[in-house]
Design a protein around this motif. Structure first.
Motif, PDB file in Angstrom:
ATOM      1  N   PRO A  13      -4.442  31.263  10.539  1.00 39.82           N
ATOM      2  CA  PRO A  13      -5.888  31.212  10.297  1.00 39.82           C
ATOM      3  C   PRO A  13      -6.347  32.208   9.230  1.00 39.82           C
ATOM      4  CG  PRO A  13      -5.432  32.294  12.384  1.00 39.82           C
ATOM      5  CD  PRO A  13      -4.130  31.746  11.884  1.00 39.82           C
ATOM      6  N   HIS A  14      -5.607  33.282   9.037  1.00 34.37           N
ATOM      7  CA  HIS A  14      -6.001  34.290   8.047  1.00 34.37           C
ATOM      8  C   HIS A  14      -5.811  33.776   6.627  1.00 34.37           C
ATOM      9  CE1 HIS A  14      -4.867  36.281  11.797  1.00 34.37           C
ATOM     10  NE2 HIS A  14      -6.022  36.897  11.604  1.00 34.37           N
ATOM     11  N   ARG A  15      -4.708  33.095   6.392  1.00 31.92           N
ATOM     12  CA  ARG A  15      -4.487  32.513   5.060  1.00 31.92           C
ATOM     13  C   ARG A  15      -5.517  31.429   4.789  1.00 31.92           C
ATOM     14  NH1 ARG A  15       1.411  30.721   4.263  1.00 31.92           N
ATOM     15  NH2 ARG A  15       0.545  30.073   2.261  1.00 31.92           N
ATOM     16  N   CYS A  28     -17.025  25.816   5.990  1.00 34.83           N
ATOM     17  CA  CYS A  28     -15.712  25.632   6.621  1.00 34.83           C
ATOM     18  C   CYS A  28     -15.144  26.959   7.107  1.00 34.83           C
ATOM     19  CB  CYS A  28     -14.730  24.996   5.645  1.00 34.83           C
ATOM     20  SG  CYS A  28     -14.784  23.224   5.733  1.00 34.83           S
ATOM     21  N   ALA A  29     -15.350  28.013   6.338  1.00 36.53           N
ATOM     22  CA  ALA A  29     -14.891  29.333   6.772  1.00 36.53           C
ATOM     23  C   ALA A  29     -15.555  29.697   8.099  1.00 36.53           C
ATOM     24  CB  ALA A  29     -15.191  30.381   5.706  1.00 36.53           C
ATOM     25  N   SER A  30     -16.839  29.414   8.206  1.00 30.12           N
ATOM     26  CA  SER A  30     -17.560  29.686   9.442  1.00 30.12           C
ATOM     27  C   SER A  30     -16.999  28.847  10.589  1.00 30.12           C
ATOM     28  CB  SER A  30     -19.052  29.395   9.253  1.00 30.12           C
ATOM     29  OG  SER A  30     -19.735  29.519  10.465  1.00 30.12           O
ATOM     30  N   ARG A  31     -16.753  27.586  10.333  1.00 29.73           N
ATOM     31  CA  ARG A  31     -16.183  26.714  11.368  1.00 29.73           C
ATOM     32  C   ARG A  31     -14.826  27.229  11.830  1.00 29.73           C
ATOM     33  NH1 ARG A  31     -16.393  20.990   8.793  1.00 29.73           N
ATOM     34  NH2 ARG A  31     -14.797  20.635  10.368  1.00 29.73           N
ATOM     35  N   LEU A  32     -14.018  27.685  10.890  1.00 29.78           N
ATOM     36  CA  LEU A  32     -12.704  28.213  11.237  1.00 29.78           C
ATOM     37  C   LEU A  32     -12.845  29.453  12.119  1.00 29.78           C
ATOM     38  CD1 LEU A  32      -9.502  28.297   9.348  1.00 29.78           C
ATOM     39  CD2 LEU A  32     -10.375  30.509  10.044  1.00 29.78           C
ATOM     40  N   VAL A  33     -13.725  30.358  11.740  1.00 31.21           N
ATOM     41  CA  VAL A  33     -13.939  31.581  12.523  1.00 31.21           C
ATOM     42  C   VAL A  33     -14.401  31.243  13.933  1.00 31.21           C
ATOM     43  CG1 VAL A  33     -15.430  33.620  12.748  1.00 31.21           C
ATOM     44  CG2 VAL A  33     -14.331  33.103  10.554  1.00 31.21           C
ATOM     45  N   LEU A  34     -15.343  30.337  14.058  1.00 28.77           N
ATOM     46  CA  LEU A  34     -15.852  29.971  15.379  1.00 28.77           C
ATOM     47  C   LEU A  34     -14.781  29.312  16.234  1.00 28.77           C
ATOM     48  CD1 LEU A  34     -19.403  28.639  14.441  1.00 28.77           C
ATOM     49  CD2 LEU A  34     -18.798  30.883  15.341  1.00 28.77           C
ATOM     50  N   ALA A  35     -13.969  28.466  15.617  1.00 29.12           N
ATOM     51  CA  ALA A  35     -12.954  27.731  16.363  1.00 29.12           C
ATOM     52  C   ALA A  35     -11.747  28.596  16.727  1.00 29.12           C
ATOM     53  CB  ALA A  35     -12.490  26.524  15.551  1.00 29.12           C
ATOM     54  N   ARG A  38     -10.331  33.918  18.607  1.00 32.11           N
ATOM     55  CA  ARG A  38      -9.361  34.682  19.409  1.00 32.11           C
ATOM     56  C   ARG A  38      -8.072  34.975  18.650  1.00 32.11           C
ATOM     57  NH1 ARG A  38     -10.567  31.548  24.961  1.00 32.11           N
ATOM     58  NH2 ARG A  38     -12.389  32.782  25.522  1.00 32.11           N
ATOM     59  N   GLU A  39      -7.835  34.232  17.575  1.00 33.82           N
ATOM     60  CA  GLU A  39      -6.621  34.420  16.789  1.00 33.82           C
ATOM     61  C   GLU A  39      -6.789  35.448  15.666  1.00 33.82           C
ATOM     62  OE1 GLU A  39      -4.585  30.654  15.683  1.00 33.82           O
ATOM     63  OE2 GLU A  39      -6.260  29.733  16.776  1.00 33.82           O
ATOM     64  N   LEU A  40      -8.007  35.875  15.422  1.00 35.38           N
ATOM     65  CA  LEU A  40      -8.248  36.782  14.303  1.00 35.38           C
ATOM     66  C   LEU A  40      -7.654  38.158  14.590  1.00 35.38           C
ATOM     67  CD1 LEU A  40     -11.911  35.872  13.338  1.00 35.38           C
ATOM     68  CD2 LEU A  40      -9.777  35.070  12.298  1.00 35.38           C
ATOM     69  N   ASP A  41      -6.897  38.642  13.642  1.00 37.12           N
ATOM     70  CA  ASP A  41      -6.255  39.953  13.757  1.00 37.12           C
ATOM     71  C   ASP A  41      -7.104  40.967  13.007  1.00 37.12           C
ATOM     72  OD1 ASP A  41      -4.700  42.235  13.605  1.00 37.12           O
ATOM     73  OD2 ASP A  41      -2.882  41.200  12.947  1.00 37.12           O
ATOM     74  N   GLY A  42      -7.814  41.784  13.743  1.00 33.90           N
ATOM     75  CA  GLY A  42      -8.705  42.767  13.148  1.00 33.90           C
ATOM     76  C   GLY A  42      -8.007  43.798  12.292  1.00 33.90           C
ATOM     77  N   ASN A  43      -6.692  43.842  12.345  1.00 37.18           N
ATOM     78  CA  ASN A  43      -5.931  44.759  11.512  1.00 37.18           C
ATOM     79  C   ASN A  43      -5.828  44.256  10.069  1.00 37.18           C
ATOM     80  OD1 ASN A  43      -4.414  47.180  11.240  1.00 37.18           O
ATOM     81  ND2 ASN A  43      -2.545  45.971  11.229  1.00 37.18           N
TER      82      ASN A  43
END
Length: 134
Positions: A13-15, A28-35, A38-43
């Protein structure tokens, strides 16, 4: 599969987010973030910082979710070197919160702040950074 659908389902998801912000296709970026919040790595600050800033005007919830991922990472890993950034992100979340009518089952800003205080109340350096912003 349509190109946008492929990006939303892309393995990393980061790429995908980095690509969508650079494109730019902020909807689309917003949709990806919302969907895939939980997978986003804050690091991955170098990807998430631009992704948090880019959609905030039209998509404040996505900007908030991205910032929360970075805040949670900094505090969860006790990365004191990132506390100043995390405090700034939290202040930005507070500013955006008035424009978010529905947090989609996530805590609103007050609830998130309360959860942070409960989990990280002893991280005085972070709270001092936050206090210095006001």
């Amino acid at each position: 599969m349509r190109p946008v659908s492929a990006l939303l389902a892309f393995g990393d998801p980061h790429r995908a987010l980095d690509f969508l912000v650079a494109w730019p296709n902020l909807e689309c970026a917003s949709r990806l973030v919302l969907a895939r919040a939980r997978e986003l790595d804050g690091n991955l600050y170098e990807v998430l910082a631009p992704a948090g800033d880019a959609p905030e005007e039209k998509y404040p919830l996505a900007g908030t979710i991205v910032r929360r991922a970075m805040i949670d990472c900094a505090l969860g890993a006790a990365r004191a070197s990132r506390y100043k950034h995390a405090a700034r992100h939290l202040a930005e979340c507070a500013s955006l919160s008035a424009r978010i009518p529905d947090f989609g089952g996530r805590p609103d800003h007050a609830g998130y702040l309360q959860n942070l205080r409960a989990a990280h109340g002893r991280k005085a350096a972070f709270w001092q950074e936050l206090d210095s912003l006001s």
